[in-house]
Design an enzyme around this catalytic site. Structure first.
Site, PDB file in Angstrom:
ATOM      1  N   LYS A 189      -0.585   7.891  -0.859  1.00  0.00           N
ATOM      2  CA  LYS A 189      -0.387   6.516  -0.050  1.00  0.00           C
ATOM      3  C   LYS A 189       0.251   7.268   0.983  1.00  0.00           C
ATOM      4  CE  LYS A 189       1.810   2.009   0.474  1.00  0.00           C
ATOM      5  NZ  LYS A 189       2.497   1.360   0.407  1.00  0.00           N
ATOM      6  N   ASP A 249      -3.359   1.299  -0.380  1.00  0.00           N
ATOM      7  CA  ASP A 249      -2.265   0.370  -1.323  1.00  0.00           C
ATOM      8  C   ASP A 249      -2.690  -0.945  -1.673  1.00  0.00           C
ATOM      9  OD1 ASP A 249      -2.976  -1.162   0.259  1.00  0.00           O
ATOM     10  OD2 ASP A 249      -1.195  -1.413   1.393  1.00  0.00           O
TER      11      ASP A 249
END
Ligand code: SF4
Length: 223
Positions: free
Chosen positions: A131, A149
């Protein structure tokens, strides 16, 4: 391959509606850092602070830390306790303080005080997962990458653009299903939407601007 109904035109329609929705919302911390600094280092540090932390807390914590240190060199000179105090009450602030100290030192020792522009190198840094690496590649360097996310994973599944059980699968499916020019902006669009409307436990489906596009997969409770 696309799930039924998610044509390229429909994905662009979605992005356009999300952009319109975002206009009435508070700017997210990471978008603000990007606009204010254009700095891969600031984005990297802010993203690490943001993990498991509310956006407003991240914003204040990052501001306090950047008042003490603006570069890998100055951050490496801080001790863990100083970093922890600055980023408190971010989630896991002690662990993150240790990671940020190590991260700054590694950037100085291995990369001449610069953030590497390569996914493999980024993933080798302390505290950096996919991420964070993808966010830095996208917003920091303009390299197309999809930062998945919790909001991107949840909302992509609810909408029915992907059918996945983890963020990595979501990233791979989104790569197949959304045009490349949306890879970078889709994160902030969905994060803002997730923070303000499509909440984790009880999304505000009534009056949602995406109602006619959304399959509401897995939504059992809503307002
Ligand atoms: S209709 Fe509900 S589940 Fe679908 S995007 Fe809107 S808020 Fe989220």
């Amino acid at each position: 391959m696309r799930l039924a109904g998610w044509t390229e035109a429909r994905v662009y329609d979605l992005a356009s509606r999300l952009e319109e929705f975002r206009e009435g919302c508070r700017v997210t911390t990471l978008a603000e850092v990007e606009r204010a600094t254009r700095s891969p280092f600031h984005l990297l540090v802010s993203c690490i602070i943001s993990l498991r932390t509310k956006d407003q807390v991240t914003h204040a914590a990052a501001q306090r830390l950047f008042r003490l240190a603006q570069s890998p060199q100055t951050m490496a000179d801080l001790n863990e306790a100083e970093i922890a105090l600055a980023i408190y009450p971010a989630g896991f602030y002690r662990t993150k303080a240790a990671q940020l100290k190590q991260l700054a030192s590694r950037l100085c020792s291995d990369y001449d005080g610069m953030v590497p522009e390569c996914e493999e190198d980024l993933l080798g840094l302390p505290g950096v997962g996919r991420k964070t690496a993808n966010l830095v590649l996208g917003l920091g360097f303009g390299i197309p990458a999809i930062c998945v996310d919790t909001h991107v994973h949840r909302i992509s599944n609810r909408l029915g653009i992907v059918d996945s059980s983890n963020p990595r699968q979501t990233e791979l499916q989104l790569q197949q299903r959304i045009p490349r020019d949306l890879w970078i902006p889709i994160n902030d669009l969905l994060v803002t939407f997730g923070q303000n409307r499509c909440h984790p436990t009880s999304p505000r489906c009534s009056g949602c601007p995406l109602t006619d596009l959304c399959a509401r997969v897995g939504v059992t409770r809503h307002r």
